[in-house]
Write a protein that holds these residues in place. Structure first.
Motif, mmCIF file in Angstrom:
data_model
loop_
_atom_site.group_PDB
_atom_site.id
_atom_site.type_symbol
_atom_site.label_atom_id
_atom_site.label_comp_id
_atom_site.label_asym_id
_atom_site.label_seq_id
_atom_site.Cartn_x
_atom_site.Cartn_y
_atom_site.Cartn_z
ATOM 1 N N CYS A 1 -10.840 32.232 37.218
ATOM 2 C CA CYS A 1 -10.165 31.858 36.023
ATOM 3 C C CYS A 1 -9.354 30.615 36.718
ATOM 4 O O CYS A 1 -9.214 30.450 37.878
ATOM 5 C CB CYS A 1 -8.984 32.920 35.829
ATOM 6 S SG CYS A 1 -9.859 34.337 34.967
ATOM 7 N N SER A 2 -8.521 30.135 35.660
ATOM 8 C CA SER A 2 -7.632 28.629 36.452
ATOM 9 C C SER A 2 -6.770 29.292 36.763
ATOM 10 O O SER A 2 -6.112 30.483 36.777
ATOM 11 C CB SER A 2 -7.687 28.089 35.198
ATOM 12 O OG SER A 2 -6.387 28.766 34.153
ATOM 13 N N LEU A 3 -5.904 28.472 37.742
ATOM 14 C CA LEU A 3 -4.682 28.872 38.481
ATOM 15 C C LEU A 3 -3.667 29.339 37.522
ATOM 16 O O LEU A 3 -2.742 30.203 37.707
ATOM 17 C CB LEU A 3 -4.249 27.836 39.244
ATOM 18 C CG LEU A 3 -3.095 27.925 40.174
ATOM 19 C CD1 LEU A 3 -3.114 29.040 41.332
ATOM 20 C CD2 LEU A 3 -2.619 26.604 41.034
ATOM 21 N N GLU A 4 -3.395 28.673 36.299
ATOM 22 C CA GLU A 4 -2.459 28.722 35.497
ATOM 23 C C GLU A 4 -2.630 30.024 34.637
ATOM 24 O O GLU A 4 -1.418 31.008 34.414
ATOM 25 C CB GLU A 4 -2.545 27.790 34.569
ATOM 26 C CG GLU A 4 -1.886 26.436 35.013
ATOM 27 C CD GLU A 4 -2.980 25.786 35.939
ATOM 28 O OE1 GLU A 4 -4.111 25.797 35.730
ATOM 29 O OE2 GLU A 4 -2.526 25.006 36.617
ATOM 30 N N GLU A 5 -3.799 30.874 34.517
ATOM 31 C CA GLU A 5 -4.042 31.987 33.825
ATOM 32 C C GLU A 5 -3.930 32.942 35.060
ATOM 33 O O GLU A 5 -3.377 33.986 34.461
ATOM 34 C CB GLU A 5 -5.684 31.978 33.607
ATOM 35 C CG GLU A 5 -6.055 31.206 32.437
ATOM 36 C CD GLU A 5 -7.394 31.563 31.797
ATOM 37 O OE1 GLU A 5 -7.712 31.894 30.857
ATOM 38 O OE2 GLU A 5 -8.190 30.934 32.683
ATOM 39 N N VAL A 6 -4.280 32.850 36.335
ATOM 40 C CA VAL A 6 -4.364 33.999 37.020
ATOM 41 C C VAL A 6 -2.806 34.203 37.867
ATOM 42 O O VAL A 6 -2.558 35.221 38.162
ATOM 43 C CB VAL A 6 -5.361 33.873 38.214
ATOM 44 C CG1 VAL A 6 -5.088 32.735 39.071
ATOM 45 C CG2 VAL A 6 -5.407 35.283 38.786
ATOM 46 N N SER A 7 -2.221 32.994 37.880
ATOM 47 C CA SER A 7 -0.924 33.004 38.741
ATOM 48 C C SER A 7 0.131 34.313 38.200
ATOM 49 O O SER A 7 0.622 34.984 39.053
ATOM 50 C CB SER A 7 -0.197 31.588 38.617
ATOM 51 O OG SER A 7 1.037 31.454 39.114
ATOM 52 N N PRO A 8 0.529 34.338 37.066
ATOM 53 C CA PRO A 8 1.233 35.366 36.479
ATOM 54 C C PRO A 8 0.814 36.903 36.755
ATOM 55 O O PRO A 8 1.780 37.688 37.097
ATOM 56 C CB PRO A 8 1.663 35.230 35.141
ATOM 57 C CG PRO A 8 0.458 34.256 34.581
ATOM 58 C CD PRO A 8 0.017 33.396 35.703
ATOM 59 N N ARG A 9 -0.602 36.848 36.859
ATOM 60 C CA ARG A 9 -0.940 38.411 36.939
ATOM 61 C C ARG A 9 -0.951 38.481 38.600
ATOM 62 O O ARG A 9 -0.802 39.592 38.851
ATOM 63 C CB ARG A 9 -2.485 38.326 36.575
ATOM 64 C CG ARG A 9 -2.389 38.099 34.870
ATOM 65 C CD ARG A 9 -3.700 37.724 34.240
ATOM 66 N NE ARG A 9 -3.631 37.895 32.908
ATOM 67 C CZ ARG A 9 -3.382 36.711 32.107
ATOM 68 N NH1 ARG A 9 -3.303 35.517 32.741
ATOM 69 N NH2 ARG A 9 -3.188 36.669 30.847
ATOM 70 N N ILE A 10 -1.137 37.494 39.369
ATOM 71 C CA ILE A 10 -1.043 37.777 40.771
ATOM 72 C C ILE A 10 0.456 38.191 41.157
ATOM 73 O O ILE A 10 0.521 38.983 41.789
ATOM 74 C CB ILE A 10 -1.394 36.304 41.575
ATOM 75 C CG1 ILE A 10 -2.933 36.135 41.529
ATOM 76 C CG2 ILE A 10 -1.075 36.638 43.022
ATOM 77 C CD1 ILE A 10 -3.363 34.816 42.080
ATOM 78 N N VAL A 11 1.264 37.305 40.348
ATOM 79 C CA VAL A 11 2.719 37.645 40.660
ATOM 80 C C VAL A 11 3.121 39.186 40.416
ATOM 81 O O VAL A 11 3.765 40.020 41.127
ATOM 82 C CB VAL A 11 3.897 36.728 39.810
ATOM 83 C CG1 VAL A 11 4.904 37.424 40.277
ATOM 84 C CG2 VAL A 11 3.531 35.571 40.720
ATOM 85 N N ARG A 12 2.421 39.706 39.167
ATOM 86 C CA ARG A 12 2.887 41.218 38.723
ATOM 87 C C ARG A 12 2.166 42.071 39.529
ATOM 88 O O ARG A 12 2.517 42.933 39.809
ATOM 89 C CB ARG A 12 2.087 41.136 37.166
ATOM 90 C CG ARG A 12 3.127 40.674 36.211
ATOM 91 C CD ARG A 12 2.611 41.204 34.817
ATOM 92 N NE ARG A 12 1.933 40.007 34.345
ATOM 93 C CZ ARG A 12 1.038 39.945 33.344
ATOM 94 N NH1 ARG A 12 0.799 41.107 32.521
ATOM 95 N NH2 ARG A 12 0.454 38.883 32.910
#
Length: 156
Positions: A43-54
């Motif tokens: 996925c794109s960085l923008e899509e995955v970033s909030p999920r990585i943080v969670r």
């Protein structure tokens, strides 16, 4: 039927559906850290970033560790991170005992210096200086040892 198995964790590195990850997160499912690595690959960085943080806040330490692996993977693949990922890495701490140490090292390796936030630029400078000082210390130690050996041979 989905290609991935949330019960066993099988094929979760192939996960490419952020909404699926969100649904499992809301249910309190397992293997979310593993799955977020898959999202980082697909996925794109923008899509995955909030999920990585969670995922970095998951109660399972191993799965949290995989979330930091996902952050390092995102840095490798994108040559950048989002401000929220930088903030999460900073909060985890850059020290040697930190769960974030490998993700920070990957970020320092794959993100151009000019794009790093100031705290990470400073970390890179400190790390470089420490490495250089350790090299010099070792070289001086070897030189002293070799000089001592030479002096002992001459006395014989």
């Amino acid at each position: 039927m989905a290609e991935w198995n949330w019960e066993t964790g099988e094929r979760l590195l192939a996960l490419d559906d952020p909404e699926e990850w969100d649904a499992v997160f809301e249910r309190g499912g397992d293997h979310l850290g593993t799955a977020v690595i898959g999202l980082a690959f697909h996925c794109s960085l923008e899509e995955v970033s909030p999920r990585i943080v969670r995922a970095m806040r998951l109660p399972d330490v191993a799965q949290r560790g995989f979330a930091f692996t996902a952050a390092g993977t995102a840095a490798r693949l994108n040559g950048a991170l989002t401000p929220e990922l930088y903030a999460a890495l900073r909060a985890a701490g850059p020290g040697r005992g930190s769960i974030a140490v490998n993700a920070i090292d990957d970020t320092l390796t794959f993100v151009p210096f000019r794009q790093l936030p100031p705290w990470l630029k400073w970390r890179m400078v400190v790390s470089t200086v420490q490495g250089r000082l350790e090299t010099w210390r070792s070289e001086i130690g070897y030189a002293v040892r070799d000089a001592g050996k030479s002096l002992r041979r001459r006395r014989r």
